[in-house]
Write an enzyme that holds these catalytic residues in place. Structure first.
Site, PDB file in Angstrom:
ATOM      1  N   GLY A  28      21.544 -29.361  20.053  1.00  0.00           N
ATOM      2  CA  GLY A  28      20.658 -29.302  18.906  1.00  0.00           C
ATOM      3  C   GLY A  28      19.856 -28.013  18.920  1.00  0.00           C
ATOM      4  N   ASP A  49      25.001 -35.022  24.176  1.00  0.00           N
ATOM      5  CA  ASP A  49      24.887 -34.729  22.746  1.00  0.00           C
ATOM      6  C   ASP A  49      25.956 -35.528  22.009  1.00  0.00           C
ATOM      7  OD1 ASP A  49      23.507 -32.057  21.153  1.00  0.00           O
ATOM      8  OD2 ASP A  49      25.034 -33.229  20.114  1.00  0.00           O
ATOM      9  N   ASP A  75      25.785 -40.901  22.260  1.00  0.00           N
ATOM     10  CA  ASP A  75      24.514 -41.282  21.664  1.00  0.00           C
ATOM     11  C   ASP A  75      23.610 -41.727  22.816  1.00  0.00           C
ATOM     12  OD1 ASP A  75      22.453 -43.015  20.493  1.00  0.00           O
ATOM     13  OD2 ASP A  75      23.639 -42.987  18.658  1.00  0.00           O
ATOM     14  N   ILE A  76      22.333 -41.381  22.779  1.00  0.00           N
ATOM     15  CA  ILE A  76      21.461 -41.774  23.885  1.00  0.00           C
ATOM     16  C   ILE A  76      21.317 -43.301  23.973  1.00  0.00           C
ATOM     17  CG2 ILE A  76      20.201 -39.616  24.032  1.00  0.00           C
ATOM     18  CD1 ILE A  76      17.935 -40.889  22.440  1.00  0.00           C
ATOM     19  N   THR A 140       6.167 -34.651  18.192  1.00  0.00           N
ATOM     20  CA  THR A 140       5.940 -33.726  17.084  1.00  0.00           C
ATOM     21  C   THR A 140       4.461 -33.697  16.729  1.00  0.00           C
ATOM     22  OG1 THR A 140       6.372 -33.331  14.714  1.00  0.00           O
ATOM     23  CG2 THR A 140       6.492 -35.604  15.481  1.00  0.00           C
ATOM     24  N   ASP A 141       4.026 -32.592  16.130  1.00  0.00           N
ATOM     25  CA  ASP A 141       2.653 -32.522  15.630  1.00  0.00           C
ATOM     26  C   ASP A 141       2.406 -33.526  14.513  1.00  0.00           C
ATOM     27  OD1 ASP A 141       4.294 -31.233  13.793  1.00  0.00           O
ATOM     28  OD2 ASP A 141       2.975 -29.512  13.510  1.00  0.00           O
ATOM     29  N   GLU A 142       3.479 -33.984  13.875  1.00  0.00           N
ATOM     30  CA  GLU A 142       3.329 -34.869  12.720  1.00  0.00           C
ATOM     31  C   GLU A 142       2.814 -36.257  13.082  1.00  0.00           C
ATOM     32  OE1 GLU A 142       6.309 -34.848   9.642  1.00  0.00           O
ATOM     33  OE2 GLU A 142       7.203 -33.014  10.424  1.00  0.00           O
ATOM     34  N   TYR A 164       9.777 -40.570   9.531  1.00  0.00           N
ATOM     35  CA  TYR A 164      10.114 -39.737  10.689  1.00  0.00           C
ATOM     36  C   TYR A 164       8.978 -39.724  11.701  1.00  0.00           C
ATOM     37  CZ  TYR A 164      10.116 -35.457  13.454  1.00  0.00           C
ATOM     38  OH  TYR A 164       9.996 -34.559  14.491  1.00  0.00           O
ATOM     39  N   LYS A 168       8.500 -41.235  15.687  1.00  0.00           N
ATOM     40  CA  LYS A 168       8.119 -40.410  16.837  1.00  0.00           C
ATOM     41  C   LYS A 168       6.835 -40.945  17.483  1.00  0.00           C
ATOM     42  CE  LYS A 168      10.112 -37.101  17.854  1.00  0.00           C
ATOM     43  NZ  LYS A 168      11.290 -36.933  18.747  1.00  0.00           N
ATOM     44  N   ASN A 193       5.868 -26.604  13.935  1.00  0.00           N
ATOM     45  CA  ASN A 193       7.144 -26.230  13.323  1.00  0.00           C
ATOM     46  C   ASN A 193       7.878 -25.186  14.148  1.00  0.00           C
ATOM     47  OD1 ASN A 193       6.629 -27.877  11.099  1.00  0.00           O
ATOM     48  ND2 ASN A 193       7.342 -26.334   9.655  1.00  0.00           N
ATOM     49  N   LEU A 204      13.360 -25.358   6.464  1.00  0.00           N
ATOM     50  CA  LEU A 204      12.885 -24.461   5.414  1.00  0.00           C
ATOM     51  C   LEU A 204      13.486 -23.059   5.456  1.00  0.00           C
ATOM     52  CD1 LEU A 204      11.061 -23.999   2.985  1.00  0.00           C
ATOM     53  CD2 LEU A 204       9.204 -23.446   4.574  1.00  0.00           C
TER      54      LEU A 204
END
Length: 344
Positions: A28, A49, A75-76, A140-142, A164, A168, A193, A204
């Site tokens: 990835g 992967d 797949d994990i 993630t920051d999200e 998403y 996480k 990001n 993006l």
């Protein structure tokens, strides 16, 4: 006393030099940068992967030549056994917010159930004379949700805004719970990001370049107003190395590149690089009607859109890490790469 200190330092040095790590999602985008950094340290890497649409195929060609690299297609969720290792670096995940809004079950499968399987494999890990491997998990920051002013700390509450980031955040909670209940060692890394060569075209920068290559308008959500903090994937990979070499565990680290701008500003720079002739004619790109108007479709509004992400990463920097790449210097090469390499 001096001899004892020398022996301790030598042991610590040898421990660093002989790491063996699993890297899930090794082909990835972020996973490939982390894999490369670990191999450059001379560590042994066992990659996992499942080769999805987002896998970076050039990374496979590169790593397959390395004597310290082995891998399997899996797949994990389907892993049944762990070889002896020091760390499991989990970069495997579904990551595109838009896809999570359309089909959230794929995100639950990878980002929640997959992490649960890794936790159980570590909990049941058996290797004579060896401590359990440390799970270094990419979050993630999200997970914090958005913030209009200031920066999020690692101790802030999690307030995810979309499927998403919710998956996480759920994985983060599973990990800290398994640590509390089973004493399972972990590190959680929450980056902003990421950007760089090798990212799939749903993100993006490569997406904008692809649309320009096709002569299509770039779809930009919410008038391009959301603000993002950009972090090069090579700096992210170096953060992983710093954390592992520091020997810390059971900690959460924010990581950001320290470069913040609106999505409109990011896309404007991409358009300028792709169409330098327009810049020479002094077209004002921020003016939707005359400049960006012929390159942007601003009719989109994403559900659960966060207006701004911002992290405080002083905790990570205290370990000696800091970003070295500069966004405006990296962007021309990235745009040129995607301009010359069409990805479906």
């Amino acid at each position: 006393m001096m001899l004892i200190m020398f022996v301790i330092k030598l042991k610590n040095f040898l421990d660093i030099m002989t790491k063996s790590v699993y890297i899930t999602g090794c082909f990835g985008f972020i996973g490939s940068y982390v894999t490369r950094a670990c191999l450059e340290k001379g560590w042994h890497v066992y990659g996992v992967d499942k080769m999805t649409y987002a896998s970076f195929k050039d990374a496979y060609k590169e790593f397959a030549q390395h004597p310290n690299f082995e891998w399997e297609v899996s797949d994990i969720n389907d892993l049944k056994f762990l070889h002896e290792c020091d760390y499991i670096i989990n970069t495997a995940a579904e990551t595109h917010v838009g896809n999570s809004i359309v089909k959230s079950e794929d995100f639950l499968h990878s980002n929640v159930n997959g992490v649960h399987n890794l936790l159980e494999l570590i909990r049941n890990y058996r290797a004579e004379g060896k401590a359990k491997p440390i799970l270094l998990h990419f979050s993630t920051d999200e997970v914090y949700g958005d913030i209009t002013e200031g920066e999020h700390l690692e101790t802030d509450l999690l307030k995810p805004s979309n499927p998403y980031s919710a998956t996480k955040a759920a994985a983060d909670q599973l990990i800290t719970a398994w640590n509390r209940t089973y004493d399972l060692p972990y590190i959680i890394l929450r980056p902003t990001n990421n950007y760089g060569i090798g990212q799939y075209v749903e993100k993006l920068i490569p997406k904008a370049t692809k649309y320009l290559s096709l002569g299509k308008k770039i779809p930009l959500h919410n008038d391009g107003a959301p603000i993002r903090n950009w972090l090069h994937a090579s700096d992210t990979a170096e953060a992983v190395i710093t954390i592992i070499e520091s020997g810390v565990k059971n900690e959460i680290y924010n990581i950001c590149g320290g470069y913040e701008q609106s999505n409109l500003d990011t896309v404007t720079k991409i358009i300028t690089l792709f169409h330098p002739a327009d810049k020479a004619m002094n077209i004002e790109f921020p003016m939707f009607s005359e400049g960006n108007g012929k390159y942007l479709d601003l009719s989109y509004s994403r559900q659960g859109q966060d207006v701004r992400y911002a992290l405080n990463d002083d905790k990570l920097r205290s370990l000696g890490w800091e970003p070295v790449t500069i966004f405006d210097k990296e962007l021309p090469d990235i745009v040129e790469y995607y301009k010359n390499n069409f990805i479906w």
